[in-house]
Design a protein around this motif. Structure first.
Motif, PDB file in Angstrom:
ATOM      1  N   GLY A   1       0.822  -1.197   0.000  1.00  0.00           N
ATOM      2  CA  GLY A   1       0.000   0.000   0.000  1.00  0.00           C
ATOM      3  C   GLY A   1       0.860   1.253   0.000  1.00  0.00           C
ATOM      4  N   GLN A   2       0.239   2.364   0.323  1.00  0.00           N
ATOM      5  CA  GLN A   2       0.928   3.650   0.278  1.00  0.00           C
ATOM      6  C   GLN A   2       0.813   4.378   1.615  1.00  0.00           C
ATOM      7  N   GLY A   3       1.965   4.880   2.111  1.00  0.00           N
ATOM      8  CA  GLY A   3       1.954   5.723   3.300  1.00  0.00           C
ATOM      9  C   GLY A   3       1.478   4.991   4.538  1.00  0.00           C
ATOM     10  N   ALA A   4       0.712   5.681   5.355  1.00  0.00           N
ATOM     11  CA  ALA A   4       0.188   5.138   6.611  1.00  0.00           C
ATOM     12  C   ALA A   4      -1.293   5.472   6.694  1.00  0.00           C
ATOM     13  N   PRO A   5      -2.039   4.756   7.519  1.00  0.00           N
ATOM     14  CA  PRO A   5      -3.470   5.081   7.668  1.00  0.00           C
ATOM     15  C   PRO A   5      -3.659   6.524   8.112  1.00  0.00           C
ATOM     16  N   LYS A   6      -4.594   7.213   7.493  1.00  0.00           N
ATOM     17  CA  LYS A   6      -4.891   8.584   7.895  1.00  0.00           C
ATOM     18  C   LYS A   6      -5.306   8.621   9.358  1.00  0.00           C
ATOM     19  N   PHE A   7      -4.758   9.596  10.098  1.00  0.00           N
ATOM     20  CA  PHE A   7      -5.051   9.756  11.519  1.00  0.00           C
ATOM     21  C   PHE A   7      -5.708  11.124  11.702  1.00  0.00           C
ATOM     22  N   PRO A   8      -7.038  11.196  11.645  1.00  0.00           N
ATOM     23  CA  PRO A   8      -7.709  12.501  11.739  1.00  0.00           C
ATOM     24  C   PRO A   8      -7.764  13.013  13.181  1.00  0.00           C
ATOM     25  N   LEU A   9      -7.642  14.326  13.324  1.00  0.00           N
ATOM     26  CA  LEU A   9      -7.841  14.937  14.627  1.00  0.00           C
ATOM     27  C   LEU A   9      -9.316  14.865  15.020  1.00  0.00           C
TER      28      LEU A   9
ATOM     29  N   LEU B   1      -9.635  -1.719   6.505  1.00  0.00           N
ATOM     30  CA  LEU B   1      -9.966  -0.632   7.422  1.00  0.00           C
ATOM     31  C   LEU B   1      -9.577   0.735   6.892  1.00  0.00           C
ATOM     32  N   HIS B   2      -8.522   0.812   6.081  1.00  0.00           N
ATOM     33  CA  HIS B   2      -8.054   2.097   5.563  1.00  0.00           C
ATOM     34  C   HIS B   2      -7.870   1.974   4.055  1.00  0.00           C
ATOM     35  N   PRO B   3      -8.281   2.982   3.309  1.00  0.00           N
ATOM     36  CA  PRO B   3      -8.264   2.855   1.847  1.00  0.00           C
ATOM     37  C   PRO B   3      -6.877   2.767   1.221  1.00  0.00           C
TER      38      PRO B   3
ATOM     39  N   ALA C   1      13.482 -15.109  10.819  1.00  0.00           N
ATOM     40  CA  ALA C   1      12.344 -14.490  11.491  1.00  0.00           C
ATOM     41  C   ALA C   1      11.643 -13.508  10.562  1.00  0.00           C
ATOM     42  N   LEU C   2      10.424 -13.180  10.946  1.00  0.00           N
ATOM     43  CA  LEU C   2       9.629 -12.214  10.188  1.00  0.00           C
ATOM     44  C   LEU C   2       8.792 -11.402  11.168  1.00  0.00           C
ATOM     45  N   ALA C   3       8.843 -10.074  11.012  1.00  0.00           N
ATOM     46  CA  ALA C   3       7.957  -9.183  11.756  1.00  0.00           C
ATOM     47  C   ALA C   3       6.950  -8.588  10.793  1.00  0.00           C
ATOM     48  N   ARG C   4       5.717  -8.489  11.239  1.00  0.00           N
ATOM     49  CA  ARG C   4       4.645  -7.887  10.437  1.00  0.00           C
ATOM     50  C   ARG C   4       3.855  -6.944  11.345  1.00  0.00           C
ATOM     51  N   ALA C   5       3.118  -6.052  10.732  1.00  0.00           N
ATOM     52  CA  ALA C   5       2.276  -5.161  11.535  1.00  0.00           C
ATOM     53  C   ALA C   5       1.113  -4.677  10.691  1.00  0.00           C
ATOM     54  N   GLY C   6       0.053  -4.283  11.379  1.00  0.00           N
ATOM     55  CA  GLY C   6      -1.106  -3.774  10.668  1.00  0.00           C
ATOM     56  C   GLY C   6      -2.176  -3.262  11.597  1.00  0.00           C
ATOM     57  N   SER C   7      -3.339  -3.027  11.018  1.00  0.00           N
ATOM     58  CA  SER C   7      -4.416  -2.281  11.667  1.00  0.00           C
ATOM     59  C   SER C   7      -5.461  -3.179  12.306  1.00  0.00           C
ATOM     60  N   SER C   8      -6.083  -2.626  13.360  1.00  0.00           N
ATOM     61  CA  SER C   8      -7.281  -3.196  13.960  1.00  0.00           C
ATOM     62  C   SER C   8      -8.131  -2.024  14.429  1.00  0.00           C
ATOM     63  N   ASN C   9      -9.169  -2.289  15.199  1.00  0.00           N
ATOM     64  CA  ASN C   9      -9.992  -1.203  15.746  1.00  0.00           C
ATOM     65  C   ASN C   9      -9.732  -0.980  17.227  1.00  0.00           C
ATOM     66  N   HIS C  10      -8.534  -1.336  17.638  1.00  0.00           N
ATOM     67  CA  HIS C  10      -8.118  -1.130  19.024  1.00  0.00           C
ATOM     68  C   HIS C  10      -7.427   0.234  19.133  1.00  0.00           C
ATOM     69  N   ALA C  11      -6.874   0.515  20.300  1.00  0.00           N
ATOM     70  CA  ALA C  11      -6.147   1.768  20.514  1.00  0.00           C
ATOM     71  C   ALA C  11      -4.953   1.855  19.574  1.00  0.00           C
ATOM     72  N   PHE C  12      -4.616   3.082  19.170  1.00  0.00           N
ATOM     73  CA  PHE C  12      -3.467   3.252  18.287  1.00  0.00           C
ATOM     74  C   PHE C  12      -2.165   3.108  19.066  1.00  0.00           C
ATOM     75  N   THR C  13      -1.083   2.879  18.337  1.00  0.00           N
ATOM     76  CA  THR C  13       0.221   2.662  18.958  1.00  0.00           C
ATOM     77  C   THR C  13       0.917   3.979  19.255  1.00  0.00           C
ATOM     78  N   CYS C  14       1.493   4.059  20.442  1.00  0.00           N
ATOM     79  CA  CYS C  14       2.342   5.204  20.774  1.00  0.00           C
ATOM     80  C   CYS C  14       3.534   4.684  21.562  1.00  0.00           C
TER      81      CYS C  14
END
Length: 945
Positions: A265-273, A328-330, A521-534
């Motif tokens: 995909g492209q970039g990161a999921p939009k994070f609206p204020l 979840l994100h376009p 080894a392999l690391a992966r990451a992605g989206s859910s509807n839980h709290a965002f990562t900080c």
């Protein structure tokens, strides 16, 4: 809005007449309106103790006592009635000397609580002090409690006449220098007296007309916004405006491109204020109400109506990575970040032939930061026309640059100021909350203030990302590790936040200190509807050590080798390489293992004796550390200025969230300006304001002491060079002015040019990103009640290599506090994004009795950092990166129950024990991440970058 009543009460010895709202006002609200803001409101549910006061000789939590229930002429004692800056009570002095005030938000409540205890009992035991704090719900998130009990015991000794105030007041020893001492932090005095103003205190004291804000929170994890009706809310008298996404003048997006080279995909999921199309988590907001009071704003917020089309929600990546899940994100698929890791030979054949193979699957939770202070911020146009945002943040300049395009203003027109902060531990590295101050000021053109409720704070702030991992380890019959494989998936939640930065640690942090010859080894990451990562202390470390240190322990058990012996057998020595195929910067783990052995052996004897009595007591061990800094992109600036009468002004944005930026800055200045004989009273901190101070970078990744310290060395050397006369003496301020010599100098440091890799190789994971690391080995003595499943940590010890210590109180604060977070991560802390996850008690904040009183920290002094200031490194992360695993491994040693799903709550331990008695397998099924481990690696090999 409620009936108005009046009564008389006696506050700190003086009779006062109180006018209050009989339906809403609590005693805490009224005290704070009187200007007695030493009484803090944290949880507002009576579970944190920050609001503790004494009413009619009884300790009470003022936030849950309605004013209408307060008796007429009740006698109230607050922190302001116990001692003043020029007349401290022994409790306050002891708090300063022992480093009890770190962020300081809980400090007034603890001091009042201790005062009440000592009125009843001037000779308490340490156990009685701990029981008192637990019974009265006094919670501290910074200290780990040990220093607080130390302070209470010293204060009690003074009250009994066994010690004097002078005895418990810190003094520089003869021949001792400030660097490495226990010099108390400059802000401690204000904190123990309750006179320092935190965010909500500032909100109460803002001049002129202020708009108070209330958010309209979605309350559902996933929905499409069809329409929003604000008419009923805006019709309420006192409402200034309901602000929606349509009012945001910028991009309304604080996402930033992923730093992971390999993604789909492209970039990161939009994070609206402010959301305008879709809400992706419970804590998303789709409107803000501005009104003349907080009460009106909150009432109006209930009247904002949104037509929401509820969408399927995926509360973890196991659900969102499924082939039939909605995207979840376009711009990106639900699984979109990838990082492979290879070292040595192909592991498949090794695993087929290895005599010992252990494997399992692990889950680490979304850990909440659980600060005592909920988030709060202010905004206004200053006298120079700059949009000023006052908040707590780890990164003033970074967040300024992040939020500027989102709100539609040039960064240079934004002034960021750090309010005194009631703890943070990482979540405010992202500007999603305080950016709303900018949106509101630009919309209604007036000063604003917002204080979140604790429920809003819990749902709206980011969390440590959850992870799921499958792993296996092969070793020889005599216990030499031969190969490791693991597949780990990071659940970064609704928005990426800082996920892509933490992501690399999943393939650089695990198995630190070991010699692992072969890895796949392999690391992966992605989206859910839980709290965002900080960010959160350890930043990926606790998640991946959950897998790696469990595998190590399981291998020792399978071979029949003691857990310490197994680690010593496999520890890295000179010539061995990290899992990223680079030399270790230093090889001190053998020494750390030797240092921890004395504690480990003591704990084992205690456990063995207890087992003979039929108790389930065990010992666990864990090994691992963390990097220091941001790597090759790191940059830092600090200014130093000579002023009249020998004063020294220091300018930086070393953000203080309670970790000790104030004493860190002062310590470096005192060390660097030793030729001038500068003393603490001559150092003035002009810090944490982007209008006044240069960019010192974020206060995270254990970098600030390391980076600002080096910048201050350069700045101070420049000043000393300018002041130095030909005869070697130094010019005064007046002489500098007379000779037209500048009195202010900037020091800067960059990590570029040290041969560091920007990131691990996207095809192999090879690389060395950092110039300094911290290292640790820890052990825990635990007891399990198999009937209830409750685990108690009886003792804890850690041996660390952090280089030269700058300030002992600050380092000990990080040590005890980090260990307490590690224990909480192991046993109780969890944010499940449910309706009930609205307070710190439900989310598992540790009480005083949950953290052992016996915590031991041993420092290895033989490894001063060659590039660090005065031989120092950082320190924070090493105390939390892997301090949870001695507890988890200790549970297994105590009762044979291995916990694969954190935290190890009593129900999980009890269920494991019952399965064990029934002869059932405790190993969970292997996780499936949408594609097979080998298939994904094959795709990566066929598509190199």
């Amino acid at each position: 809005m409620g009936k108005i009543s009046r009564k008389s009460i006696v506050i700190n010895g003086a009779q006062r007449h109180v006018v209050y709202n009989s339906e809403k006002d609590s005693l805490a609200n009224v005290l704070r309106r009187f200007g007695l803001t030493g009484t803090k409101i944290g949880c507002d549910k009576g579970v944190c103790g920050a609001c503790s006061v004494i009413m009619n000789n009884k300790l009470v939590r003022a936030c849950v006592i309605k004013m209408k229930k307060v008796p007429e002429y009740a006698e109230i004692t607050t922190i302001e009635g116990i001692g003043t800056p020029d007349n401290l009570h022994p409790i306050q002095m002891a708090w300063i000397t022992h480093g009890g005030a770190q962020c300081g938000f809980c400090t007034p409540g603890f001091i009042v609580s201790t005062y009440a205890l000592l009125l009843e009992n001037k000779s308490p035991t340490r156990e009685e002090v701990r029981k008192w704090y637990t019974k009265n719900k006094n919670v501290c998130r910074c200290t780990g409690y040990k220093q607080l009990v130390d302070a209470a015991m010293d204060a009690a000794a003074v009250l009994r006449g066994e010690k004097t105030m002078e005895d418990i007041t810190w003094k520089l020893g003869e021949g001792e220098e400030y660097y490495g001492s226990s010099l108390p932090r400059p802000t401690a005095l204000a904190k123990v007296c309750g006179t320092i103003d935190y965010g909500d205190d500032i909100g109460l004291k803002m001049p002129g007309t202020v708009a108070y804000l209330a958010p309209v929170m979605a309350g559902v994890p996933h929905a499409r916004i069809k329409s929003i009706d604000v008419s009923e809310a805006e019709a309420i008298p006192g409402v200034i405006k309901v602000i929606t996404a349509a009012n945001v003048q910028g991009s309304n997006d604080i996402s930033f491109p992923a730093v992971v080279p390999r993604q789909k995909g492209q970039g990161a999921p939009k994070f609206p204020l402010i959301c305008d199309e879709v809400v992706n988590r419970r804590g998303d907001i789709y409107a803000i109400v501005a009104a003349v009071s907080t009460d009106i704003a909150r009432e109006a917020a209930k009247k904002v109506k949104a037509d929401l089309e509820i969408l399927p929600s995926y509360m973890n990546v196991l659900e969102s990575f499924a082939t039939d899940a909605l995207q979840l994100h376009p711009n990106v698929p639900n699984q979109y970040l990838f990082a492979p890791l290879y070292k040595g030979k192909d592991t498949e054949e090794i695993f087929e032939e290895a005599p010992v193979v252990v494997e399992g699957s692990w889950h680490s939770q979304h850990e909440p930061h659980l600060t005592i202070e909920p988030d709060v911020f202010q905004g206004y146009w200053d006298e120079d026309g700059m949009l000023t945002i006052m908040s707590k943040t780890h990164d003033l300049y970074g967040c300024r640059d992040e939020l500027a395009p989102a709100i539609g203003l040039e960064p240079e027109m934004i002034r960021m100021v750090n309010n005194p902060a009631g703890g943070c531990f990482g979540y405010s590295t992202i500007s999603n909350l305080f950016a709303l101050a900018g949106v509101a000021v630009m919309t209604i053109n007036m000063p604003v203030s917002m204080t979140l409720t604790y429920e809003e704070h819990m749902h709206m702030t980011g969390k440590r990302s959850a992870t799921y991992s499958n792993g296996r380890l092969a070793c020889s019959e005599d216990g030499m590790i031969e190969a490791v494989e693991f597949d780990v998936a990071m659940d970064h939640g609704s928005y990426a936040g800082t996920a892509s930065i933490a992501f690399g640690n999943l393939i650089s942090v695990p198995f630190q200190g070991y010699n692992i010859p072969n890895i796949k080894a392999l690391a992966r990451a992605g989206s859910s509807n839980h709290a965002f990562t900080c960010a959160y202390r350890g930043f990926g470390g606790p998640q991946i050590y959950t897998m790696s240190e469990a595998l190590t322990d399981m291998a020792a058990e399978a071979v029949g080798v003691d857990a310490w012996e197994f680690r010593k057998k496999n520890v890295a020595v000179p010539g061995d390489l990290t899992i990223n195929s680079r030399p270790y910067l230093t090889y001190t783990y053998p020494q750390l293992l030797d240092m921890i052995k004395v504690h480990y052996d003591e704990f084992k004897k205690i456990a063995d004796d207890a087992k003979k009595e039929g108790r389930h007591v065990g010992v666990g061990i864990g090994m691992g550390g963390f990097n220091v800094g941001k790597g090759f992109i790191d940059h830092c600036e600090n200014d130093i200025e000579l002023c009249e009468r020998g004063y020294i002004n220091v300018y930086n944005t070393w953000q203080d969230l309670g970790q000790g930026a104030d004493i860190g800055t002062m310590t470096h200045v005192l060390k660097n300006l030793e030729p001038l004989g500068v003393t603490p009273d001559k150092v003035r901190l002009v810090t944490n304001d982007t209008k006044l101070a240069p960019d010192s970078g974020l206060s995270a990744a254990s970098r600030s002491h390391y980076m600002s310290g080096r910048a201050l060395i350069e700045a101070c050397n420049k000043l000393l060079d300018a002041m130095r006369k030909e005869d070697g003496t130094y010019r005064t301020y007046e002489e500098m002015i007379e000779e037209n010599i500048p009195t202010r100098y900037r020091g800067h440091v960059d990590e570029v040019g040290y041969g560091l890799d920007p990131c691990q190789d996207p095809n192999t994971g090879e690389g060395s990103r950092f110039k300094s690391y911290t290292y640790g080995v820890s052990t825990a003595l635990v007891e399990v009640d198999v009937n209830t499943g409750k685990t108690e940590v009886l003792k804890f010890a850690i041996a660390v290599d952090i280089g030269k210590i700058g300030n002992m109180l600050s380092v000990e604060g990080q040590a005890y506090g980090g260990i307490s977070h590690g224990i909480g991560f192991a046993l109780s802390e969890d944010y499940d994004a449910s309706d009930k996850a609205n307070n710190m008690a439900y989310c598992g904040v540790p009480s005083c009795e949950m953290i052992p009183d016996d915590i031991r920290v041993d420092y290895y002094a033989g490894d001063p950092r060659p590039h660090g200031p005065h031989g120092s490194s950082g320190c924070a992360e090493v105390f939390q990166a892997c301090t949870h695993m001695p507890v988890i491994n200790g549970i297994n040693n105590a009762c044979g129950v291995r916990i694969y799903d954190l935290p190890a709550t009593p129900d999980k331990v009890k269920a494991g024990w019952q399965k064990l008695q029934n002869g059932e397998d405790l190993t969970p099924p292997k996780y499936f991440f949408g594609t097979e481990f080998e298939d994904e690696l094959e795709y990566i090999r066929e598509n190199p970058i």
